[in-house]
Structure formats: C-alpha cells, structure tokens
Design a protein around this motif. Structure first.
Motif, PDB file in Angstrom:
ATOM      1  N   ALA A 126       0.830  -1.199   0.000  1.00 44.63           N
ATOM      2  CA  ALA A 126       0.000   0.000   0.000  1.00 44.63           C
ATOM      3  C   ALA A 126       0.869   1.255   0.000  1.00 44.63           C
ATOM      4  O   ALA A 126       1.901   1.311   0.679  1.00 44.63           O
ATOM      5  CB  ALA A 126      -0.912   0.009   1.217  1.00 44.63           C
ATOM      6  N   THR A 127       0.467   2.246  -0.760  1.00 45.48           N
ATOM      7  CA  THR A 127       1.152   3.539  -0.740  1.00 45.48           C
ATOM      8  C   THR A 127       0.666   4.343   0.470  1.00 45.48           C
ATOM      9  O   THR A 127      -0.322   4.000   1.124  1.00 45.48           O
ATOM     10  CB  THR A 127       0.858   4.336  -2.013  1.00 45.48           C
ATOM     11  N   LYS A 128       1.371   5.434   0.735  1.00 48.92           N
ATOM     12  CA  LYS A 128       0.963   6.320   1.832  1.00 48.92           C
ATOM     13  C   LYS A 128      -0.453   6.832   1.602  1.00 48.92           C
ATOM     14  O   LYS A 128      -1.257   6.900   2.544  1.00 48.92           O
ATOM     15  CB  LYS A 128       1.939   7.490   1.941  1.00 48.92           C
ATOM     16  N   ASP A 129      -0.782   7.176   0.353  1.00 51.41           N
ATOM     17  CA  ASP A 129      -2.117   7.674   0.039  1.00 51.41           C
ATOM     18  C   ASP A 129      -3.173   6.580   0.248  1.00 51.41           C
ATOM     19  O   ASP A 129      -4.292   6.871   0.701  1.00 51.41           O
ATOM     20  CB  ASP A 129      -2.178   8.177  -1.403  1.00 51.41           C
ATOM     21  N   GLN A 130      -2.834   5.345  -0.071  1.00 53.35           N
ATOM     22  CA  GLN A 130      -3.790   4.249   0.106  1.00 53.35           C
ATOM     23  C   GLN A 130      -4.012   3.947   1.584  1.00 53.35           C
ATOM     24  O   GLN A 130      -5.133   3.612   1.986  1.00 53.35           O
ATOM     25  CB  GLN A 130      -3.308   3.014  -0.644  1.00 53.35           C
ATOM     26  N   VAL A 131      -2.960   4.069   2.389  1.00 53.47           N
ATOM     27  CA  VAL A 131      -3.124   3.917   3.837  1.00 53.47           C
ATOM     28  C   VAL A 131      -4.052   5.001   4.376  1.00 53.47           C
ATOM     29  O   VAL A 131      -4.968   4.725   5.163  1.00 53.47           O
ATOM     30  CB  VAL A 131      -1.760   3.982   4.562  1.00 53.47           C
ATOM     31  N   GLU A 132      -3.853   6.224   3.918  1.00 54.44           N
ATOM     32  CA  GLU A 132      -4.694   7.327   4.378  1.00 54.44           C
ATOM     33  C   GLU A 132      -6.134   7.148   3.912  1.00 54.44           C
ATOM     34  O   GLU A 132      -7.080   7.456   4.649  1.00 54.44           O
ATOM     35  CB  GLU A 132      -4.133   8.660   3.890  1.00 54.44           C
ATOM     36  N   GLN A 133      -6.308   6.639   2.685  1.00 58.46           N
ATOM     37  CA  GLN A 133      -7.665   6.393   2.180  1.00 58.46           C
ATOM     38  C   GLN A 133      -8.360   5.319   3.009  1.00 58.46           C
ATOM     39  O   GLN A 133      -9.548   5.446   3.346  1.00 58.46           O
ATOM     40  CB  GLN A 133      -7.614   5.950   0.714  1.00 58.46           C
ATOM     41  N   LEU A 134      -7.619   4.263   3.354  1.00 57.98           N
ATOM     42  CA  LEU A 134      -8.197   3.215   4.196  1.00 57.98           C
ATOM     43  C   LEU A 134      -8.592   3.777   5.554  1.00 57.98           C
ATOM     44  O   LEU A 134      -9.688   3.497   6.056  1.00 57.98           O
ATOM     45  CB  LEU A 134      -7.196   2.075   4.366  1.00 57.98           C
ATOM     46  N   ARG A 135      -7.725   4.574   6.147  1.00 56.17           N
ATOM     47  CA  ARG A 135      -8.033   5.193   7.440  1.00 56.17           C
ATOM     48  C   ARG A 135      -9.316   6.029   7.343  1.00 56.17           C
ATOM     49  O   ARG A 135     -10.209   5.941   8.190  1.00 56.17           O
ATOM     50  CB  ARG A 135      -6.875   6.079   7.893  1.00 56.17           C
ATOM     51  N   MET A 198      -4.805  -3.640  15.416  1.00 57.69           N
ATOM     52  CA  MET A 198      -3.763  -3.605  14.396  1.00 57.69           C
ATOM     53  C   MET A 198      -3.555  -2.177  13.918  1.00 57.69           C
ATOM     54  O   MET A 198      -4.502  -1.385  13.838  1.00 57.69           O
ATOM     55  CB  MET A 198      -4.149  -4.507  13.219  1.00 57.69           C
ATOM     56  N   ASN A 199      -2.304  -1.851  13.608  1.00 56.99           N
ATOM     57  CA  ASN A 199      -2.005  -0.557  13.006  1.00 56.99           C
ATOM     58  C   ASN A 199      -2.629  -0.491  11.620  1.00 56.99           C
ATOM     59  O   ASN A 199      -2.578  -1.460  10.850  1.00 56.99           O
ATOM     60  CB  ASN A 199      -0.490  -0.376  12.930  1.00 56.99           C
ATOM     61  N   VAL A 200      -3.220   0.634  11.257  1.00 54.53           N
ATOM     62  CA  VAL A 200      -3.936   0.733   9.992  1.00 54.53           C
ATOM     63  C   VAL A 200      -3.003   0.554   8.793  1.00 54.53           C
ATOM     64  O   VAL A 200      -3.410   0.026   7.748  1.00 54.53           O
ATOM     65  CB  VAL A 200      -4.725   2.063   9.905  1.00 54.53           C
ATOM     66  N   ALA A 201      -1.734   0.965   8.917  1.00 50.66           N
ATOM     67  CA  ALA A 201      -0.789   0.771   7.816  1.00 50.66           C
ATOM     68  C   ALA A 201      -0.505  -0.709   7.603  1.00 50.66           C
ATOM     69  O   ALA A 201      -0.387  -1.178   6.457  1.00 50.66           O
ATOM     70  CB  ALA A 201       0.504   1.529   8.084  1.00 50.66           C
ATOM     71  N   ASP A 202      -0.408  -1.470   8.695  1.00 47.49           N
ATOM     72  CA  ASP A 202      -0.204  -2.910   8.571  1.00 47.49           C
ATOM     73  C   ASP A 202      -1.424  -3.570   7.939  1.00 47.49           C
ATOM     74  O   ASP A 202      -1.289  -4.500   7.126  1.00 47.49           O
ATOM     75  CB  ASP A 202       0.076  -3.527   9.938  1.00 47.49           C
TER      76      ASP A 202
END
Length: 214
Positions: A126-135, A198-202
């Motif tokens: 996942a990219t940084k933007d995709q992590v933020e979108q998931l969050r 779980m951490n959202v980035a993980d």
C-alpha cells in the motif's frame, strides 16, 4: 466480472484462476463453529478519536466460509440476522472461497440499500495515500455504524506482536482509536481470539493486491 486480485503468477494453495486473472477467494484457517455472542456495545464518543460499531460475532463453520461470516458480522451491525448459508448462496461461495470484495459489496448492498463501496489496493504494497484512504474509509464507515469487510492475504502482526497468517481471507474492522491509526479486527476464523488491534498501515499492506468493502 472485474476481479480484485491481480497477481498473475501466484501458486498459493486455495487460489483459483478466473479468466486469466487470479481471484482472491476466502481461504482461511479451519475454524470450529461457535454460537453468536451478544452484540458488542457501540463505544461512540467513549474516547478521543475513538469510535466503534455494535455487532454480533459469529465464527465461520468451515475453512471456506469467511466471506459469508464476515458479511454476516457486517450486517448484524444493521440489526439484520442473515444465515451464513444464505449469504454463501448469494456470494457464490464454493470450497474455493468467495471470489472478491466486489461480491461482498454487492451482497451487502442488497441488504443495506447501497451503503457500501469497494476500494482496491492493486499493488503488492500500500502507498501512503492508500493507507490514508483506508483510514478515512474506516472512520467514515464506523462513524456510520458500518463494519468494514477486508479481503486480506499473507501475514500481518497485531499491536501485541501476534502474527496472523492466511493464504486468503475475509475479516471485519469494527472499531478504531487514535483517530484511526489503530483499528480493531473481528476475525471469523479465530473464535479463540475473535478481536485484536492492528495498526492501519499494517492492515493496508495485508489488504494489498486485494480490496475492502466500506
């Protein structure tokens, strides 16, 4: 149908080929059936940057029903009691699992009136933007009382350092804290430990190459 899992050269046990594209079914660890436990109380406003959904947990009764089980958990937050067998029929679930998050979204919307959408994380990380979108998507869904259904693969480590490994699986996100940096998983294949943080980035990297319904 559009498939969510786009790796072309995987030989992981339990994955199926469909139209030249590897589809991501619900293949999980074996889990014994357990009775549904009482709905978890929604903890809206219980802490800063913290929100949860009320839902009823129910484990999957076999190794390939995590799609129906996760869909059922999501629907229980809407007060809908639908059997896993009924959902499996609508999802097209077989012993190979449930094809993709698009099927989960389609069936959730059949019962909820188009409240869910599918988001893909197409690459292997996942990219940084995709992590933020998931969050953002988790916060929006949970704030509205909707558990997220995530289609994951591989291994991820929770905040307690416990590794969770699947060759393909569906599970739910039912709560968040720390403004969405940390999320609570409800795992239908793990009745002995049905919830873990779980951490959202993980989580985003666990979803990578697949997608989620929110």
């Amino acid at each position: 149908m559009n498939q969510i899992f786009r790796r072309s050269m995987l030989s992981v046990a339990g994955l199926v080929m469909s139209g030249g594209v590897v589809a991501g079914p619900a293949v999980a660890a074996h889990a014994a059936p357990v009775a549904a436990k009482p709905a978890a109380a929604a903890e809206k406003g219980s802490g800063k940057g913290e929100r949860g959904t009320g839902y009823e947990y129910q484990a999957q009764p076999n190794y390939f029903y995590c799609g129906p089980a996760s869909t059922r958990i999501a629907l229980s937050a809407e007060g809908k009691q639908v059997s896993q067998d009924e959902l499996a029929s609508k999802l097209g679930t077989t012993v190979n699992g449930t094809d993709s998050a698009f099927d989960i979204t389609r069936v959730l919307n059949e019962y909820t009136g188009d409240r869910y959408k599918t988001t893909e994380i197409r690459d292997d990380a996942a990219t940084k933007d995709q992590v933020e979108q998931l969050r953002t998507d988790i916060r929006t869904a949970v704030d509205q009382g909707r558990p997220v259904v995530a289609n994951i693969i591989g291994t991820a480590v929770d905040v307690d350092g416990v590794a969770h490994s699947y060759t393909g699986h569906y599970l739910n996100v039912v709560e968040y804290k720390d403004d969405g940096d940390t999320v609570l998983i409800a795992d239908p294949a793990s009745p002995g430990e049905p919830e873990y943080w779980m951490n959202v980035a993980d989580l985003a990297n666990w979803i990578a190459s697949r997608g989620y319904s929110s």
